[in-house]
Design an enzyme around this catalytic site. Structure first.
Site, PDB file in Angstrom:
ATOM      1  N   GLU A 166      -2.624  -0.483  13.282  1.00  0.00           N
ATOM      2  CA  GLU A 166      -3.853  -0.258  12.511  1.00  0.00           C
ATOM      3  C   GLU A 166      -5.081  -0.634  13.338  1.00  0.00           C
ATOM      4  O   GLU A 166      -6.113   0.020  13.271  1.00  0.00           O
ATOM      5  CB  GLU A 166      -3.800  -1.110  11.236  1.00  0.00           C
ATOM      6  CG  GLU A 166      -4.948  -0.872  10.294  1.00  0.00           C
ATOM      7  CD  GLU A 166      -4.675  -1.494   8.930  1.00  0.00           C
ATOM      8  OE1 GLU A 166      -3.864  -2.437   8.866  1.00  0.00           O
ATOM      9  OE2 GLU A 166      -5.287  -1.041   7.946  1.00  0.00           O
ATOM     10  N   GLU A 189       0.841  -1.184   0.000  1.00  0.00           N
ATOM     11  CA  GLU A 189       0.000   0.000   0.000  1.00  0.00           C
ATOM     12  C   GLU A 189       0.879   1.237   0.000  1.00  0.00           C
ATOM     13  O   GLU A 189       1.325   1.660  -1.037  1.00  0.00           O
ATOM     14  CB  GLU A 189      -0.982  -0.039   1.156  1.00  0.00           C
ATOM     15  CG  GLU A 189      -2.360  -0.038   0.560  1.00  0.00           C
ATOM     16  CD  GLU A 189      -3.524  -0.192   1.488  1.00  0.00           C
ATOM     17  OE1 GLU A 189      -4.371   0.687   1.409  1.00  0.00           O
ATOM     18  OE2 GLU A 189      -3.600  -1.166   2.245  1.00  0.00           O
TER      19      GLU A 189
END
Ligand code: BGC
Length: 877
Positions: free
Chosen positions: A734, A471
């Site tokens: 996260e 990402e």
């Protein structure tokens, strides 16, 4: 007891001179650059004068005396700047008594680059017109001769669609890495300017440039595009070396088909941001030079605009030794750096044999069996493969890749791996640190450290979501929620302004923003609530914190277009029910997209109305105010009944309260509902995701629930800020349970151990614990010219200490509780040429010392002038 400090002797002077947020920038092409400075020894500036000279010492701008107290965002308004010119500037000011200082002795300068003039002396060059699919960087060389004359100055101007590294006579021209950085390559690419005077010599000079794919052509550019390479078919580069000799004559060397390239490539066989690097050390430059065949580089062209480097360079911020080295088996070792970080390894190789291969895995965690955990990297290979050439000692560090890691697994090492053989090189955008925070709670201090590492790890030219998996994008939602906390910790106006510019370049004609910037797809976008709104929120933050009005001016119409699209998608109802990410990663507490969309639409309309007012656009301001009111009404009609919110999640309450969407009579019941959900239903836990979490502490504080805010912050069980720390976190995760001692790793598909979004909480450390707050509604107060000091110690901490280096200078606030005496000692510092509005954390002052008395202004507010203060306050009653 009240007493005065004797006035300390002051030596009034001007310091910290910056141009476009930079100290003495090279290659600065802003036609009206903004200057800033700080003052020392001056209580209040009443007037200022700036003077700019060109390299012939002619004055090209004299501002004359300007009766104004501001020392920030002073825009150049002199003769048009010329390219390739060094300008110096000075400033002097008048103090509160009208006394003028001398001109600043420290001469600040900036040097222009191309300034929109064409690159006359060079061509874009490439190795292969493409399309190219492999990830092997290419080499370009060029030998050129300089006459036997003294070199007065030499500048390297370089750019690439790709990433470049340039050596002149065997020496790297810079300590910047990943040049030219990542911009929206559909539109623009940055060039850099480096001073290479010391690297050139009379006679023959050798230039060698390695060109890799980077963000332009590497996997990051096409992994999410079905393998299509959207930015361009192949990498290319362009450079010019401008040499000025002492006798005034000049010579320019520019990229062209005179540059040589070959199809063997150098030692870098593969280098990619996601996948890592394959390096064959035996393919030395000498071997290459001999072997060939070399052929002329191909001249090519592109429509991509080349712009100056306005952001911050990426540099090696530090190198860290291993904390621990663990022998796994045979030639395999695991290295633990004790800290999750972004960067790469540096190996000091010895005892290697020709052809020996080392394979290095990078991971953030260890698996149960002690191996390095890489499952969460998804398709990113994150692997280094190094093939040795000789037994001689060699140092190796990858060139065009970075990893998010705490652990390395090194296989193929000969003999024993010692701590001196390997280091972690920390890479980050190099921004001056502006904040420090510490308190008496170690877990909270660790949380603060983790936020700092989240920032450092995810500020790599672009603010990213995470540094490790496939990402590493400039996700807008993540940036939006973290920007306020970030701008206390580091000086980031230029870093964010660059990103905001790319975000706007990627905006679709219909007004939609892409989910991430820079865009890699050139495909339609969708308005995504809380993500797209970054385009309004981030520039506003930069305005409040640094006084940067230019972004508001430049992008107001874009912001407006975005909200108009949302409005039209709602068919004029203001009930914004788009497909978006919602309260991403909430804990079993879904809030409908319609509620979130409508609340944010209202909030962004209100904020844009404010921006319109700042810009003097009164019609737009009226329209947007009306839009806010309509959206508020729509919110009330759709998401409220007589008793209150129809959705009872914490996030629903937070949005309604934060954006002031409730009728007065429902405010208290909503606060109650929120408190009850936190305390009773969730047993003192949050249930919020990316959009709700940043609002929790600020909203609780604002609505009279300070103690609950502290309790929630200090909660150590799942879910909450401190829980990951009890599970060994050294960065922000996260998910709160990305890993737990009890159940191991969370969902491998979305499980980053370096995701700063929840680090937004650090803003509360500065603004509430220490109480350093901007005055957002006062245009005179921008950039902390005036600010508020309002610490709220709560009941659970005994001490806290924060320092914030604001654009005007150092603000400090620190307090210590004496539980026995029930008193609080609060010290604070107000920088020169500012004032602080004081809200005392308790009413009775037992003792006071300071440069001068606190004063009451016309509105009865307590004001502190520049200086240092210490108060002892009675906490009883
Ligand atoms: C990213 C996030 C981002 C999200 C959008 C994820 O894959 O890592 O941080 O905001 O997608 O929902």
């Amino acid at each position: 007891m009240v007493h005065h400090h004797a006035e300390e002797p002051r030596h009034p002077h001007v310091c910290d001179l910056k141009t476009e947020y930079l100290v003495n920038p090279l290659g600065m092409d802003e036609p009206a650059p903004r200057f800033s400075y700080q003052l020392a020894g001056i209580l209040a500036q009443t007037a200022r004068q700036l003077r700019v000279r060109n390299d012939a010492r002619d004055v090209v701008w004299d501002s004359g005396w300007v009766q104004d107290g501001s020392s920030q965002q002073i825009a150049y308004a002199g003769k048009a700047l010329k390219p390739f010119t060094r300008y110096t500037w000075q400033v002097r000011v008048k103090d509160e008594a009208g006394q003028a200082t001398a001109w600043s002795s420290e001469e600040a300068w900036f040097e222009t680059g191309f300034l929109d003039t064409p690159w006359k002396h060079s061509k874009w060059i490439t190795y292969w017109q493409g399309p190219r699919y492999d990830l092997a960087p290419q080499l370009f060389t060029h030998a050129f001769t300089l006459p036997a004359k003294k070199i007065a100055k030499a500048r390297y101007y370089g750019t690439a669609l790709g990433v470049y590294e340039t050596l002149i006579n065997g020496q790297n021209i810079t300590d910047w890495v990943f040049t030219p950085g990542w911009t929206d390559y559909f539109h623009r690419v940055q060039y850099q300017c480096f001073d290479v005077t010391g690297l050139l010599q009379k006679g023959t000079n050798k230039l060698r440039i390695t060109l890799g794919g980077g963000w332009f052509h590497g996997r990051i550019a096409h992994h999410w595009n079905n393998g299509e390479i959207p930015y361009g078919k192949t990498e290319m580069l362009r450079c010019e070396i401008h040499v000025t000799f002492a006798d005034g004559s000049t010579q320019v060397i520019g990229s062209s088909q005179d540059f040589q390239t070959n199809n063997l490539g150098g030692p870098l066989r593969m280098s990619d941001i996601y996948d890592g690097e394959i390096y064959e050390a035996w393919r030395t430059p000498e071997w290459l030079e001999k072997t060939g065949p070399w052929f002329p580089a191909l001249e090519t062209d592109t429509k991509v605009q080349v712009v100056w480097n306005s952001g911050a360079p990426i540099r090696r911020l530090q190198t860290r030794p291993p904390e621990k080295i663990i022998h796994r088996r045979g030639s395999t070792w695991v290295v633990d750096f004790g800290q999750n970080l972004t960067g790469r390894e540096r190996l000091i190789l010895h005892n290697t044999v020709k052809g020996q291969a080392l394979v290095i895995k990078h991971g953030e965690m260890l698996d149960k069996d002690g191996s390095v955990y890489v499952a969460n990297l998804r398709s990113a290979k994150a692997l280094t493969v190094y093939t040795a050439d000789t037994a001689e000692e060699a140092t190796y560090e990858p060139t065009f890749t970075f990893f998010g890691f705490r652990y390395l697994e090194i296989s193929g090492w000969n003999g024993r791996l010692a701590k001196k053989d390997v280091q972690a090189v920390v890479l980050s955008s190099d921004l001056p640190r502006t904040g420090l925070f510490a308190c008496n709670n170690d877990l909270l201090n660790q949380l603060y450290e983790n936020v700092g590492w989240g920032l450092r790890s995810n500020f790599l030219d672009v603010p990213t979501d995470c540094p490790q998996r496939d990402e590493r994008f400039g996700w807008t939602g993540d940036t939006q929620v973290f920007c306020n906390a970030a701008t206390y910790n580091v000086f980031a106006p230029a870093f964010y302004a660059k990103w905001v510019t790319d975000l706007n370049l990627g905006q679709r004609p219909d007004g939609a923003y892409k989910f991430a910037a820079p865009d890699t797809t050139n495909s339609p976008g969708k308005p995504a609530t809380g993500w797209g709104d970054a385009a309004i929120i981030v520039p506003w933050r930069l305005y409040v914190k640094y006084g940067d009005k230019r972004l508001l001016e430049k992008f107001f119409d874009n912001m407006d277009r975005y909200l108009k699209l949302e409005l039209s998608n709602s068919k004029g109802t203001c009930v914004v029910d788009n497909e978006h990410f919602g309260d991403w990663l909430h804990i079993d507490a879904p809030t409908s997209k319609a509620l979130i969309g409508t609340a944010y639409f209202a909030g962004s309309s209100r904020l844009l109305a404010r921006i319109a007012k700042v810009l003097g656009k009164s019609n737009a301001a009226r329209r947007l105010d009306m839009q806010y009111r309509k959206a508020r009404e729509a919110f009330q009609q759709n998401f409220l009944n007589a008793k209150g919110l129809t959705e009872k999640t914490q996030t629903a309450c937070l949005l309604a309260l934060h954006f002031d969407l409730l009728p007065e009579k429902l405010v208290k019941p909503t606060v109650k509902l929120l408190v009850k959900d936190i305390t009773v239903n969730r047993k003192l836990h949050l249930s919020t995701g990316f959009l709700g979490t940043p609002l929790l502490l600020p909203v609780l504080t604002r609505f009279g629930q300070l103690d609950l805010a502290y309790d929630l912050l200090l909660q150590t069980t799942y879910p909450g800020w401190l829980y990951p720390i009890t599970q060994g976190a050294t960065t922000m995760w996260e998910r709160w349970n990305s890993y737990t001692h009890e159940t191991g790793f969370g969902d491998v598909n979305m499980n980053s151990f370096n995701h700063y979004a929840y680090g937004a909480v650090a803003e509360w450390f500065y603004e509430t614990i220490a109480g350093i707050q901007p005055l957002e509604d006062n245009p005179e107060a921008l950039a902390f010219k005036h600010f508020r000091l309002a610490p709220q110690p709560g009941k659970r901490l005994d001490s806290a200490n924060a320092v914030f280096f604001s654009p005007y200078g150092m603000i400090a606030s620190s307090w210590m509780r004496d539980r026995r005496k029930n008193t609080l000692t609060w010290s604070f510092t107000v920088p020169d040429n500012t004032t602080a509005e004081i809200t005392l954390p308790a009413t009775e002052i037992l003792s006071f010392s300071g440069n001068c008395e606190l004063q009451h202004d016309a509105d009865g507010r307590l004001i502190a002038l520049p200086g240092e203060y210490e108060l002892v306050l009675n906490l009883k009653g």
